[in-house]
Design an enzyme around this catalytic site. Sequence first.
Site, mmCIF file in Angstrom:
data_model
loop_
_atom_site.group_PDB
_atom_site.id
_atom_site.type_symbol
_atom_site.label_atom_id
_atom_site.label_comp_id
_atom_site.label_asym_id
_atom_site.label_seq_id
_atom_site.Cartn_x
_atom_site.Cartn_y
_atom_site.Cartn_z
ATOM 1 N N GLU A 36 -32.095 31.721 -7.897
ATOM 2 C CA GLU A 36 -31.803 32.855 -6.860
ATOM 3 C C GLU A 36 -32.877 33.837 -6.814
ATOM 4 O OE1 GLU A 36 -28.359 35.608 -7.326
ATOM 5 O OE2 GLU A 36 -28.860 36.491 -5.379
ATOM 6 N N ASP A 111 -35.193 41.738 1.591
ATOM 7 C CA ASP A 111 -35.816 42.679 2.501
ATOM 8 C C ASP A 111 -36.137 42.188 3.585
ATOM 9 O OD1 ASP A 111 -35.033 44.411 0.221
ATOM 10 O OD2 ASP A 111 -37.213 44.063 -0.874
ATOM 11 N N LYS A 115 -40.651 45.347 10.883
ATOM 12 C CA LYS A 115 -41.954 45.698 11.736
ATOM 13 C C LYS A 115 -42.809 44.347 11.744
ATOM 14 C CE LYS A 115 -41.799 50.621 11.171
ATOM 15 N NZ LYS A 115 -42.170 51.701 10.339
ATOM 16 N N ASP A 147 -28.250 40.133 6.848
ATOM 17 C CA ASP A 147 -27.406 40.906 7.838
ATOM 18 C C ASP A 147 -28.458 41.081 9.061
ATOM 19 O OD1 ASP A 147 -28.770 42.409 5.777
ATOM 20 O OD2 ASP A 147 -28.630 43.952 7.298
HETATM 21 C C1 LIG Z 1 -31.867 44.059 -0.060
HETATM 22 S S1 LIG Z 1 -32.023 43.491 -1.886
HETATM 23 C C2 LIG Z 1 -30.701 42.350 -2.029
HETATM 24 C C3 LIG Z 1 -30.103 42.148 -3.444
HETATM 25 C C4 LIG Z 1 -29.051 41.263 -3.700
HETATM 26 N N1 LIG Z 1 -29.606 40.017 -3.281
HETATM 27 C C5 LIG Z 1 -27.960 41.700 -2.921
HETATM 28 O O1 LIG Z 1 -27.636 40.956 -1.796
HETATM 29 O O2 LIG Z 1 -27.557 42.813 -3.301
HETATM 30 C C6 LIG Z 1 -33.589 42.772 -1.834
HETATM 31 C C7 LIG Z 1 -33.955 42.285 -3.454
HETATM 32 O O3 LIG Z 1 -35.108 41.462 -3.289
HETATM 33 C C8 LIG Z 1 -35.986 41.829 -4.367
HETATM 34 N N2 LIG Z 1 -37.397 41.237 -3.833
HETATM 35 C C9 LIG Z 1 -38.287 41.844 -3.050
HETATM 36 N N3 LIG Z 1 -39.203 40.905 -2.849
HETATM 37 C C10 LIG Z 1 -39.237 40.072 -3.712
HETATM 38 C C11 LIG Z 1 -40.132 38.937 -4.489
HETATM 39 N N4 LIG Z 1 -41.140 39.073 -3.659
HETATM 40 N N5 LIG Z 1 -39.916 38.436 -5.423
HETATM 41 C C12 LIG Z 1 -38.716 38.891 -5.910
HETATM 42 N N6 LIG Z 1 -37.690 39.572 -5.700
HETATM 43 C C13 LIG Z 1 -37.949 40.264 -4.697
HETATM 44 C C14 LIG Z 1 -35.813 43.322 -4.200
HETATM 45 O O4 LIG Z 1 -36.189 44.090 -5.386
HETATM 46 C C15 LIG Z 1 -34.329 43.538 -4.078
HETATM 47 O O5 LIG Z 1 -33.858 43.616 -5.334
#
Ligand SMILES: C[S@@+](CC[C@H](N)C(=O)[O-])C[C@H]1O[C@@H](n2cnc3c(N)ncnc32)[C@H](O)[C@@H]1O
Length: 197
Positions: A36, A111, A115, A147
């Site tokens: 994941e 994330d 933009k 979402d």
């Molecule tokens: C919006 S959160 C969603 C977390 C979880 N999957 C949830 O649905 O609750 C996005 C997650 O992706 C992680 N993330 C962002 N860029 C990443 C990357 N390049 N490699 C690994 N994780 C990353 C962030 O730190 C964050 O915890």
Amino acid sequence: MSEGYAAVLARVAQRKAELFQWCRQQLPADEPIVLEFGCGHGHFLTAYAEAFPSRTCVGIDIIHRRIEKANEKARKRGLDRLHFLKAEADEFVEALSGHTRVAAFFMLFPDPWPKKRHFKHRMVQPDFLEAIAGLAEPQARFHFRSDHTGYHQWTANHLYAHPRWDILPEAMWPFERETVFQSHMESYHSVIAQVRD
Ligand SMILES: C[S@@+](CC[C@H](N)C(=O)[O-])C[C@H]1O[C@@H](n2cnc3c(N)ncnc32)[C@H](O)[C@@H]1O
């Protein structure tokens, strides 16, 4: 090259070497794993690992505190085949290459970087899809959920255009467990694709 930049390069090289070693010390070479990306606090993968205790599962995220929390969950439940690791997605994929294969990929509520000038920061990119296809077991699936309509479409379009992936419009999401971000969302969209043989 300035000394400052050389130090950055050295740090990246060190981090990659540690990930490479971690994969080879902690993960079986002869059994595909479930992976994941952006696991956050690990709710989804912990529940998944409880439901499928014989599978080796790895969740990665770039935020240390989230990984700590996720590992606490795994420890409390005695899930010794479940690993959470602080790692960046592209770097982890590179480190895993040549060691073990992946039976299923998940990416939940990444994330969205809404933009246009930030689209390059989205985890799903053509090179990323190519790299994970290189790790995939035959028939392995990539499960994506967001979402954000724009990111969902971006991912579906990139999968559709990619020569190594086929979108499976009828495929069911294989395991449900609400994530932290999912619990805040009124609606979301999923796309599932299977690696091409
Ligand atoms: C919006 S959160 C969603 C977390 C979880 N999957 C949830 O649905 O609750 C996005 C997650 O992706 C992680 N993330 C962002 N860029 C990443 C990357 N390049 N490699 C690994 N994780 C990353 C962030 O730190 C964050 O915890």
